[in-house]
Design a protein around this motif. Structure first.
Motif: not given
Ligand SMILES: [Zn+2]
Length: 347
Positions: A40, A43, A82, A88, A283
């Motif tokens: 990730h 985000r 994502d 995303r 993430g």
């Protein structure tokens, strides 16, 4: 360059070039290099952020910085996991991709069901075929700039390189069953790999069964987060189906690292080195050096892999796990007929 041959409609031999679909265009699989298969970088919204602001990764500069740590430690490609509805951000990811010297693949598909409205989301109100068509369009035509947040769909030339699906802890909900079915159909139509989220490493066999039932080639499926369930018997049962397993939160969140290290050593000894991939799944801000954390995207290559090596993992197995397996799994046959694998499309 990896190629395969098939017979066209009028009997002529059609050469299908295998490519890996990155955000900046198709590349030959052998250009992937060392790959982090679950990551990730950005985000910018989604339900996880309501849980904790730590999940908000909304800084392109920091994403570039974090990616560079991975590159400086020998990494080349990052698979960004994502999916639709989970923050995303196609525009920001494209900016990151343009500013780093490695490759980024971005997923289409969905996370586990509880992150969506399980009654009114279009996964529930549309047919499975319609959902599959929306995934296929992101792989073959272009990503929706708005990540299907609706109501306007505005495709960019950049395409999705994989399909995500996910399941809950010890159950597969109706939402998740439909997503698995749509993912299998989209894989069947495009050849794109499916990478899954399991919760606590549970329901992995059920994922494989559902995907296979609906037409997926499980050799192009990665069941994710299996370090969270490091039971050697369960992991071997899964591998015996032909599926690949992702060990992708190897930063002592769930278990101390010796569990996953000894599991990986045993699996390699038992001959499964062609079905294992690694990721870091950093993430949240708390997992990234750019946001001030103690571990970053380089952890995989500066800590985990040296430990595997020092505990006896053979070099050819490390190379399979980091390089050859991702190149095989993420390669898809380019059906457009016009894409040279050497061409990097501008976006
Ligand atoms: Zn993740």
């Amino acid at each position: 360059m990896a190629v395969s041959h098939t017979l066209g409609a009028v009997g002529e031999v059609v050469v299908l070039v295998k490519v890996v679909r990155t955000l900046l265009g198709d590349i030959p699989p052998e250009e992937m290099g060392i790959t982090d298969c679950h990551e990730h970088l950005i985000r910018s919204g989604g339900p996880e952020i309501a849980e904790s602001q730590d999940y908000l990764l909304n800084d392109v500069d920091k994403a570039v910085q974090e990616f560079n740590l991975f590159v400086q430690s020998g990494g080349k490609t990052v698979v960004a996991m994502d999916p639709i509805g989970c923050g995303r951000d196609v525009a920001a990811m494209l900016e990151v991709a343009r500013r780093v010297s490695g490759h980024i693949l971005l997923t289409t598909g969905f996370h586990r069901g509880e992150l969506y409205d399980n009654r009114h989301h279009w996964v529930m109100t549309c047919s499975v075929d319609q959902v599959a068509d929306m995934l296929i369009a992101e792989i073959e035509q272009g990503l929706d700039l708005h990540s299907y947040n609706g109501p306007i769909v505005e495709r960019v030339p950049a395409k999705a390189g994989l399909i995500k699906a996910g399941t809950s802890y010890l159950k597969v909900t109706e939402f998740e069953r439909r997503v698995l079915q749509a993912a299998a159909r989209a894989q069947n139509a495009t050849g794109a790999p499916v990478v899954t989220h399991t919760t606590g490493g549970t329901m992995a066999l059920e994922q494989v069964e559902t995907l296979r039932e609906h037409g997926a080639d499980v050799s192009k499926v990665v069941v994710g987060h299996m370090h969270r369930n490091p039971d050697p018997v369960y992991n071997r049962r899964l591998l015996d189906t032909g599926v690949n397993l992702g060990y992708d939160t190897c930063r002592f969140k769930y278990y101390s690292e010796n569990f996953v290290v000894s599991l990986l050593l045993d699996l390699v000894k038992a001959g499964y080195q062609g079905q294992i991939v690694l990721g870091h799944d950093a993430g949240a801000r708390g997992y990234q050096k750019a946001w001030g954390a103690g571990v970053g995207l380089d952890y995989l290559l500066t800590e985990l892999v040296p430990r595997l090596r020092s505990e006896g993992m053979p070099e050819d197995a490390i190379n399979d796990i980091l390089v050859n397996n991702p190149a095989r799994i993420f390669a898809i046959e380019d059906k457009s007929g016009d894409a040279s694998a050497d061409a990097v499309h501008s976006v």
